[in-house]
Enzyme design. Structure first.
Site, PDB file in Angstrom:
ATOM      1  N   LYS A 217       4.623  35.912 -18.243  1.00 10.09           N
ATOM      2  CA  LYS A 217       5.816  35.494 -18.483  1.00 10.09           C
ATOM      3  C   LYS A 217       6.684  35.874 -17.394  1.00 10.09           C
ATOM      4  CE  LYS A 217       5.819  33.938 -22.746  1.00 10.09           C
ATOM      5  NZ  LYS A 217       6.462  33.266 -24.081  1.00 10.09           N
TER       6      LYS A 217
ATOM      7  N   LYS B  60      -2.490  26.924 -22.129  1.00  9.81           N
ATOM      8  CA  LYS B  60      -2.312  26.540 -23.756  1.00  9.81           C
ATOM      9  C   LYS B  60      -1.298  26.176 -23.912  1.00  9.81           C
ATOM     10  CE  LYS B  60       0.522  30.353 -25.527  1.00  9.81           C
ATOM     11  NZ  LYS B  60       0.988  31.098 -26.385  1.00  9.81           N
TER      12      LYS B  60
ATOM     13  N   LYS C  44       5.291  26.468 -27.101  1.00 14.13           N
ATOM     14  CA  LYS C  44       6.242  25.790 -27.697  1.00 14.13           C
ATOM     15  C   LYS C  44       7.284  25.905 -26.555  1.00 14.13           C
ATOM     16  CE  LYS C  44       7.035  29.219 -31.090  1.00 14.13           C
ATOM     17  NZ  LYS C  44       7.289  30.399 -30.320  1.00 14.13           N
TER      18      LYS C  44
HETATM   19  P1  ATP Z   1       6.201  30.639 -26.296  1.00 12.98           P
HETATM   20  O1  ATP Z   1       6.043  29.426 -25.555  1.00 12.98           O
HETATM   21  O2  ATP Z   1       7.817  30.858 -26.323  1.00 12.98           O
HETATM   22  O3  ATP Z   1       5.462  31.861 -25.758  1.00 12.98           O
HETATM   23  P2  ATP Z   1       4.062  30.050 -28.254  1.00 12.98           P
HETATM   24  O4  ATP Z   1       4.164  28.764 -28.344  1.00 12.98           O
HETATM   25  O5  ATP Z   1       3.254  30.629 -27.277  1.00 12.98           O
HETATM   26  O6  ATP Z   1       5.702  30.483 -27.763  1.00 12.98           O
HETATM   27  P3  ATP Z   1       4.543  32.328 -30.032  1.00 12.98           P
HETATM   28  O7  ATP Z   1       5.554  32.500 -30.863  1.00 12.98           O
HETATM   29  O8  ATP Z   1       4.214  33.219 -29.032  1.00 12.98           O
HETATM   30  O9  ATP Z   1       4.206  30.766 -29.537  1.00 12.98           O
HETATM   31  O10 ATP Z   1       3.181  32.332 -31.003  1.00 12.98           O
HETATM   32  C1  ATP Z   1       3.154  32.108 -32.509  1.00 12.98           C
HETATM   33  C2  ATP Z   1       1.774  32.091 -32.957  1.00 12.98           C
HETATM   34  O11 ATP Z   1       1.165  30.889 -32.580  1.00 12.98           O
HETATM   35  C3  ATP Z   1       0.770  33.231 -32.604  1.00 12.98           C
HETATM   36  O12 ATP Z   1      -0.054  33.676 -33.338  1.00 12.98           O
HETATM   37  C4  ATP Z   1       0.217  32.710 -31.211  1.00 12.98           C
HETATM   38  O13 ATP Z   1      -1.223  33.546 -31.134  1.00 12.98           O
HETATM   39  C5  ATP Z   1      -0.258  31.236 -31.878  1.00 12.98           C
HETATM   40  N1  ATP Z   1      -0.362  30.311 -30.827  1.00 12.98           N
HETATM   41  C6  ATP Z   1       0.669  30.059 -29.621  1.00 12.98           C
HETATM   42  N2  ATP Z   1       0.203  29.001 -28.943  1.00 12.98           N
HETATM   43  C7  ATP Z   1      -1.050  28.702 -29.459  1.00 12.98           C
HETATM   44  C8  ATP Z   1      -2.108  27.872 -29.254  1.00 12.98           C
HETATM   45  N3  ATP Z   1      -1.809  26.967 -28.018  1.00 12.98           N
HETATM   46  N4  ATP Z   1      -3.199  27.572 -29.906  1.00 12.98           N
HETATM   47  C9  ATP Z   1      -3.397  28.574 -30.735  1.00 12.98           C
HETATM   48  N5  ATP Z   1      -2.655  29.331 -31.249  1.00 12.98           N
HETATM   49  C10 ATP Z   1      -1.421  29.632 -30.497  1.00 12.98           C
END
Ligand code: ATP
Ligand code: LTN
Length: 334
Positions: A115, A197, A200
């Site tokens: 980040k 990965k 969002k």
């Molecule tokens: P950001 O992009 O804002 O960092 P994010 O998409 O990584 O957000 P989080 O809010 O950090 O989402 O994660 C919410 C949940 O979803 C966590 O349990 C995280 O491990 C899971 N998660 C996030 N991205 C993935 C992915 N690509 N595959 C599987 N699980 C995921």
């Protein structure tokens, strides 16, 4: 707890519309586990502030996240679905635990490094102590289990270390939580850069499937997904694009990789991508319908938030008081 069920805790940041990664890696499992455990799920709005948010969008995202929890099948009468910022004990325990966490430990966190590289103009202290607030979230509810995607594994490890350190000094104050990382779906990759990965906050619209994308958009994004050289639908390390699509398809249908290879034997990537797109679109239809209904029912969602905020406060404050007493903070004179 009220009954002898074990406690489950998890949450997501309100940083944008949820992706298929959030759903397959976390939310779908939360729903599957929700009968068996006493569950707390937070809208992690304090964590979301570690990245600059536009206030009006942020409020909408938080509300939308709450409605998606419910639309995905978490019953707000049985599960405690609440806003992290509405329970001040999170910030309070977060501070105390900051004083039990070493900078050397935080320096090792890979999410911080990622980040910080992504937001080089805003490497704030919140981003750095993010895992400590996360530990406070979990420990306040004496959680036994925390279902998350694999990217959160390191945060769970530091949470356990902090809890054990605290317990070693003050006695058995915190339950030591276990991470629950699903076998399938723990790391769904970007459709455009399959070595990254799915996230969002990704700005490339074609890289992510959003839970609220309409069926045509979902199918179009899958058709455009980056695949690998060759034309065979085969799960292997040298085929990250196809393997990711196979994981998604497997997660939704319950089929194994071998079954999928057999199903698409002799067929090309085109047929396969279309099948994945249609299957995902169908899986999300009921959730999307329920989401629209919920977003139209302001009173219902407001009532759920109010009731569950109170429930969360009750449990969180119980742990916080205990911690304050243990470390020697004086009680307020009431
Ligand atoms: P950001 O992009 O804002 O960092 P994010 O998409 O990584 O957000 P989080 O809010 O950090 O989402 O994660 C919410 C949940 O979803 C966590 O349990 C995280 O491990 C899971 N998660 C996030 N991205 C993935 C992915 N690509 N595959 C599987 N699980 C995921
Ligand atoms: N860091 C988590 C969100 C989160 C969380 C938690 C998950 C904040 N506090 C407590 C489980 C338990 C993420 O998914 N990025």
């Amino acid at each position: 707890m009220l009954n002898d069920k074990k406690v489950l805790y998890s949450g997501m940041q309100a940083t944008g519309t949820l992706t298929l990664g959030n759903y397959l890696g976390a939310l779908k499992n939360w729903v599957n586990l929700s009968d068996e455990y006493e569950c707390f799920y937070g809208v992690m709005d304090l964590h979301s502030l570690t990245v600059r948010q536009v206030p009006a969008d942020f409020r909408k995202n938080a509300r939308s996240l709450y409605a998606l929890y419910v639309a995905a099948g978490l019953d707000p009468k049985k599960n405690c679905l609440y806003y992290q910022s509405h329970v001040s004990a999170h910030a309070e325990l977060g501070w105390i635990l900051d004083c039990f966490t070493y900078m050397g430990e935080l320096n090792r966190m890979t999410q911080f490094k990622d980040k910080a590289a992504k937001h080089a103009d805003n490497i704030n202290a919140g981003l750095y102590t993010y895992p400590v607030l996360m530990a406070a979230d979990i420990l306040l509810y004496q959680a036994d289990m925390v279902p998350v995607g694999v990217d959160q594994k390191q945060h769970l490890e530091i949470c356990r270390d902090i809890a054990e350190r605290f317990n070693n000094i003050y006695g058995e104050v915190f339950t030591i939580p276990e991470a629950y990382i699903p076998k399938a779906g723990a790391k769904i990759m970007s459709l455009q850069e399959p070595e990254k990965k799915m996230s969002k906050s990704d700005e490339n619209v074609n890289a992510t499937i959003r839970l609220l994308d309409d069926p045509d958009t979902i199918i179009r994004k899958f058709k455009r997904a980056v695949t690998d050289s060759g034309s065979e639908v085969r799960y292997s390390e040298d085929k990250p694009g196809v393997s990711n699509l196979m994981s998604i398809y497997g997660c939704v249908t319950g089929k194994t990789m071998e079954e999928i290879e057999r199903e698409f034997d002799g067929k090309g990537y085109g047929d396969f991508k279309l099948a994945v797109g249609e299957t995902v679109a169908d899986e999300l239809k009921p959730l999307q319908k329920r989401y629209e209904e919920l977003m139209a029912d302001k009173a219902f969602i407001d009532g759920c938030i109010k009731e569950n905020d109170e429930k969360a406060r009750y449990f969180a404050n119980k742990t916080l008081r205990k911690v304050q007493k243990k470390v020697g903070l004086t009680e307020q004179i009431r």
